[in-house]
Design an enzyme around this catalytic site. Structure first.
Site, mmCIF file in Angstrom:
data_model
loop_
_atom_site.group_PDB
_atom_site.id
_atom_site.type_symbol
_atom_site.label_atom_id
_atom_site.label_comp_id
_atom_site.label_asym_id
_atom_site.label_seq_id
_atom_site.Cartn_x
_atom_site.Cartn_y
_atom_site.Cartn_z
ATOM 1 N N THR A 49 0.807 -1.223 0.000
ATOM 2 C CA THR A 49 0.000 0.000 0.000
ATOM 3 C C THR A 49 0.846 1.282 0.000
ATOM 4 O OG1 THR A 49 -0.138 -0.115 2.406
ATOM 5 C CG2 THR A 49 -1.915 -1.154 1.166
ATOM 6 N N GLN A 153 10.512 -0.183 18.825
ATOM 7 C CA GLN A 153 10.486 0.514 20.115
ATOM 8 C C GLN A 153 9.089 1.042 20.449
ATOM 9 O OE1 GLN A 153 13.409 3.645 20.725
ATOM 10 N NE2 GLN A 153 12.094 4.675 22.205
ATOM 11 N N THR A 188 13.266 -4.514 17.455
ATOM 12 C CA THR A 188 13.953 -4.565 16.152
ATOM 13 C C THR A 188 14.575 -3.245 15.732
ATOM 14 O OG1 THR A 188 11.816 -4.133 15.115
ATOM 15 C CG2 THR A 188 12.510 -6.440 15.299
ATOM 16 N N ALA A 230 16.864 4.855 3.065
ATOM 17 C CA ALA A 230 15.740 4.635 2.157
ATOM 18 C C ALA A 230 14.597 4.031 2.960
ATOM 19 C CB ALA A 230 16.132 3.684 1.029
ATOM 20 N N ASP A 237 8.899 -8.159 8.045
ATOM 21 C CA ASP A 237 8.421 -9.505 7.727
ATOM 22 C C ASP A 237 9.596 -10.441 7.452
ATOM 23 O OD1 ASP A 237 5.858 -8.312 7.801
ATOM 24 O OD2 ASP A 237 6.022 -7.757 5.696
#
Length: 314
Positions: A49, A153, A188, A230, A237
């Site tokens: 999306t 976070q 992550t 970027a 995922d």
């Protein structure tokens, strides 16, 4: 390097016709690393999306239930892992929890890897990009049945109701998350100051296991990886899928599992940005299509990543 015996993953995630997010980002790496992957596509869209246009269909909770019933009738609802990511619908998420609980009754060793996708921070300000009513479902229903969670976070703060300003705060938040259920927690990405400097992003991991005799093992790590300038889609995922694979191969060594996951991630991102810039041409900003992850081209790096990012034991 494939698992000793057949290892089967049920991955309930988005599908896109073109590009790499959700199941398209998770399936290939898991297969390359020797796992059998059964995919339920929670949506089927033309593309992610972030493009100017997208079209497609959404699977509802009844349809998810129906697919699961089909597996059950054939007695093939046996899994070693369940993997889930981005979901927009509370009833769908509740159905996922029901399925996970039933699969755990079948196999008490089943490991549920959950990326509790809810939102992110931009310029220090957090915002949710899923409906607000998903938070209590994640917090009260999903996280308690999860074994490995990979929040960023902002998501870790949402789940615990506690803000993270320092590494110490982050470790305490991870302890709160352990107390909710999961024995492995990986934050992550964060806006914490990296010891290596501003060009690095900090991820933190914590593994806490209680042995049969009641003794506790705790392992905590920090991973600093170079920032890539970027906006990629599908990285979370891919991260969760590779973390699933590498924690399986290194069950009591979160340090090595994270080094391999983050190193492979870096290889994929570096290849993608290089290729995207070449496609866009000199001086042009790469678009969504240019920035699709170079998954197939990175097969060797996914299979056997050269360790370019080391973790620090805390």
């Amino acid at each position: 390097m494939e698992p000793e015996r057949e290892c089967r993953v049920l991955s309930i995630q988005s599908h896109v016709v073109r590009g790499y997010v959700g199941n398209k980002a998770a399936t290939f790496p898991l297969q390359v690393l020797g796992f059998e992957v059964d995919t339920v596509n929670s949506v089927q869209f033309s593309n992610h999306t972030g493009y100017a246009h997208w079209k497609g269909q959404v699977l509802n909770s009844d349809e998810l239930h129906e697919l699961y019933e089909g597996l059950k009738l054939n007695k093939v609802n046996q899994y070693d892992y369940v993997l889930t990511g981005y979901t927009r619908d509370t009833s769908f998420l509740v159905m996922v929890v029901d399925i996970v609980q039933e699969l755990k009754q079948q196999n008490s060793n089943l490991v549920y890897v959950c990326d509790p996708v809810m939102g992110d921070k931009w310029n220090g300000e957090g915002s949710m990009y899923v409906p607000k009513d998903l938070l209590p479902v994640y917090r009260d229903k999903v996280v308690p049945v999860a074994d490995i969670i990979t929040p960023n976070q902002f998501e870790a703060e949402l789940l615990t109701g506690r803000k993270i300003y320092t590494e110490k705060d982050a470790l305490e938040v991870m302890d709160m998350l352990h107390a909710m259920g999961p024995e492995t927690v990986v934050i992550t990405s964060s806006d914490l100051q990296a010891p290596l400097g501003n060009d690095y992003l900090i991820a933190l991991g914590s593994y806490r296991k209680t042995n049969a005799d009641g003794t506790k093992i705790t392992q905590r790590i920090r991973v600093e990886s170079p920032k890539v300038d970027a906006v990629f889609v599908g990285t979370g995922d891919l991260f969760a899928a590779m973390l699933l694979a590498w924690t399986h191969k290194h069950p009591n060594n979160l340090k090595v599992a994270c080094e391999k996951t983050v190193s492979a991630m870096q290889h994929v991102l570096q290849r993608t940005i290089k290729s995207a810039k070449a496609q866009a041409g000199e001086g042009n900003k790469p678009n969504s299509a240019n920035l699709e992850l170079r998954m197939v081209q990175s097969k060797k790096d996914i299979e056997n990543p050269e360790i370019i990012v080391k973790a620090t034991v805390l």
